[in-house]
Design a protein around this motif. Sequence first.
Motif, PDB file in Angstrom:
ATOM      1  N   LEU A 171       1.046   6.690  -6.949  1.00 51.64           N
ATOM      2  CA  LEU A 171       0.016   7.664  -7.299  1.00 51.64           C
ATOM      3  C   LEU A 171       0.471   9.059  -6.858  1.00 51.64           C
ATOM      4  O   LEU A 171       0.018   9.819  -7.750  1.00 51.64           O
ATOM      5  N   CYS A 184       0.826  -1.134   0.036  1.00 50.03           N
ATOM      6  CA  CYS A 184      -0.062  -0.012  -0.037  1.00 50.03           C
ATOM      7  C   CYS A 184       0.851   1.226   0.145  1.00 50.03           C
ATOM      8  O   CYS A 184       0.531   2.087  -0.803  1.00 50.03           O
ATOM      9  N   GLU A 230     -10.371   5.693 -10.167  1.00 49.89           N
ATOM     10  CA  GLU A 230      -9.225   5.116 -10.859  1.00 49.89           C
ATOM     11  C   GLU A 230      -8.395   4.218  -9.845  1.00 49.89           C
ATOM     12  O   GLU A 230      -7.862   2.964 -10.149  1.00 49.89           O
ATOM     13  N   THR A 231      -8.358   4.718  -8.543  1.00 51.96           N
ATOM     14  CA  THR A 231      -7.640   3.986  -7.530  1.00 51.96           C
ATOM     15  C   THR A 231      -8.114   2.657  -7.259  1.00 51.96           C
ATOM     16  O   THR A 231      -7.678   1.394  -7.156  1.00 51.96           O
ATOM     17  N   GLY A 268      -6.681   5.388  -1.736  1.00 51.76           N
ATOM     18  CA  GLY A 268      -7.237   6.501  -2.817  1.00 51.76           C
ATOM     19  C   GLY A 268      -7.492   7.836  -2.158  1.00 51.76           C
ATOM     20  O   GLY A 268      -7.517   8.842  -3.218  1.00 51.76           O
ATOM     21  N   ALA A 296      -8.359   0.155  -1.124  1.00 53.67           N
ATOM     22  CA  ALA A 296      -8.351   1.248  -2.220  1.00 53.67           C
ATOM     23  C   ALA A 296      -8.797   2.507  -1.690  1.00 53.67           C
ATOM     24  O   ALA A 296      -8.660   3.584  -2.192  1.00 53.67           O
TER      25      ALA A 296
END
Length: 832
Positions: A314, A307, A345-346, A404, A400
């Motif tokens: 990202l 992660c 998107e994530t 995100g 996520a």
Amino acid sequence: MSAFFESATPERGHQTTRVVQSVGQDIRYAVRGLRRRPGFALSATLTIGVGIGALASVLSVVSAVLLRPAPYPTADRIVQIEQVVDGRPRDEVSTLDVRALSEGSASLSHVTIAWFSEASVAGDGLPERARRVYTDSQAFAMLGVRPLIGRLPTKADEALDADPVVILGHRLWSERFGSDPAVIGRAIRIDGRPSTVIGVMPAGFAYPAPYWAGGDLWLLRGPSHPSWPATRAGFTLGFGLLEKGRTLVRAQAEADAVAAALDARYPDSNGPIGLRLTGFAADVRAEARPRLLLILGAASVLFLIVCVNVVNLLIGRGLDRQRELAARVALGAGPARLVRQLLTETAVMFLTGGAVGLLAAVQGSRLMAAVQSLSIPRMDEASVDGTVVIVTIAVTMIAAAIVGLVPAWQGVRSGLSGLAGSDVRSASQGRRWRHLQRTLIAVEVGLALVLLSGAGVLLEGARTLARTDPGFDVSGLMRARITLPPESYATANEQHVFYDRVLARVRSALGVTAVGLVDVPPGVGGRGGPSISVAGDPTPTSIRDLRPSDVRLVSVGYLETLGLAAQSGRVFSASDASLPVAVVNETFARRYQSGATAVGRRVRVRLGADVTDLTAFTIIGVVPDVREKTVYEPPPPTVYLPFTQAGSSRTSLLRMSLLVRSPRPPADLEFLVRRAIADADAGLAPSDLVAMRDLLAAELSLNRINLALLAVLAVVSLCLAVLGVYAVTAHGVRQRTREMGIRLALGDSPRGLQLRLLREGVLLVTVGLASGGIAAVWTAGLLRSAVYGIDRTSPVTFAGAGLVLAAAVLFGCYLPARHAAQIDPVAALRAD
């Protein structure tokens, strides 16, 4: 009112349609964005896939061992009956307990036992060993499993005057009887006695498995059978089935009343014996839980590293998309719309990586199921089932959403600052995000150190255990287990005659250098406890008055087979068979004789259940220590007695281990032992013929499992840390190309620029190692408490793990730094 609903319903439908369309648009846009950056998409997807695959593989084992119910329709109502002695539960009960609970508990509809041993199944060729379970018709009624062919036993089949019947397991039926349906009604010989086959159970049925050794055949001998001892000494497993609507609390109250009544009728000198009802195999699962949670924790740490890596990827991508996001804000996209798009998107990226991880976990669970573990039951059942898939998807979506949030917040700030047109503000925010990236890299290095040092601790423990001397030479030594049927060998004399025949036949075989018998072979377990009294001790009135010691019943030649020579005195000879003599080990002599000569002194040994019934033996010799229990435990005080002195009170003579030393190949030794036992009794066959070297190695299987799994996770985390540092450093070099060009144009040397970037990497590594070192020391303490044989951890282990991690991470930082030193100042200044 109807007009309102007629007008409102279409409006809600239009809103739902717009939301679905908007979400679909976000997903399509996210997919197009990932296609435009295939390198980023591939690296992020594979990184997520690695983390999810490792986590799901470990979850498959956790689910099989701790969460999956036993393969019986009534598993949720099956309880295990345990004795409680001195406040400590133990899984064995007596048949008196089971019988009394069956009569005195209204909450249990069925109460039964499971006593497993081995039996010889005779037929064509040499007899074959099979796992036998003694139980009664209550067991099959409790489990609710129907036979594949034939019928289940009834109460009438348990009558003493009834013809013996047997139920076969699927494996034995298919391998020994060729899956022949005509086996029903056929008489087969088990331990030399005929029994009629009445049924064959379906594949997978192996009661009392899956948490204990499974059965190949089931014979009927319920708790009321007169062959069982009329004492409260626990020796069998006990189970019951809760009545529908009854609670475990009520059943436990009834069990307490039954135990009190038994204590009044059968008082024990050691105090009251309680009864405890638990869930099916609750204690077995509890013993495996710390080891499984240890590996699950390691997989979770790896997933955290994943992660962190993805967040850094990202953030780097967000820094590259500042103009794009500013343009979207200028075209009317609000903060909420921007956040939703970036979260989508994530989510798409994590779901794609999660799918890759689940596919990898299918193979990973198969590899873990192939691992043979003596301490973790049902590990062979590991698979990616519905529970694992649901938990994995939930973890993926939660990760996520959390991951995100960082790029979403970054995207909103970048879009708004770009709309404001402030290059200074954008540059300042870019520096803040790069500071966050470096902080996350330090965190990632710290987490990787935890896994790497944990693997180092296990490796250190494994090397220590591998160098541990068991106290005897294992080369050329084979063990075979012999189980005598009590019906055919009811007296001690019959047992002695059989063993003497086997020893004579094996000893006379070509190439056999030594042979001996022992009730419990060294290095593979056995129980020690209060069992002896030495000169000067008071007359024992309870078990607390006895000293702890292991007691081994051996034949003449056993100590020589292990390669043990007397340090003082002598070992057993043929003339000692009828004499009350004993040999002790050095630990016994040192602890209980205070350094004085033990030879000639007397020791009193408890051979039966009564603690006041002690037999006196004269010590004739002292031999070196042997790790009698396990290779990772210190040698206990041990007394060796001639097995001919056990008398009829020691039922352990029905199960003895034959140890043979010979340079001949294991296959030849196996045939030799089988032939010798068949010559002594045509209906018997040995079991567990295995080299002692392999047997001792199997005892370390749990340590190898932990080491292998943690080592794989540590290596993966190391690679992820290196890739994370490389990606962040390389991205920083790209972002700062103009700055570096200016520095070079103003006179900064390429080497100086390279050293500047390396210093940043050294700082990250130092901070990461400092923060991770504290967690690594704490983790080492957990490993020492959860894994056998790790008594201490050398600082060299932590230093080695830190150096390996530092070197790898700095290498990942060196490559972009070298590239930065090769930048052309003119081209950098012209770059946009």
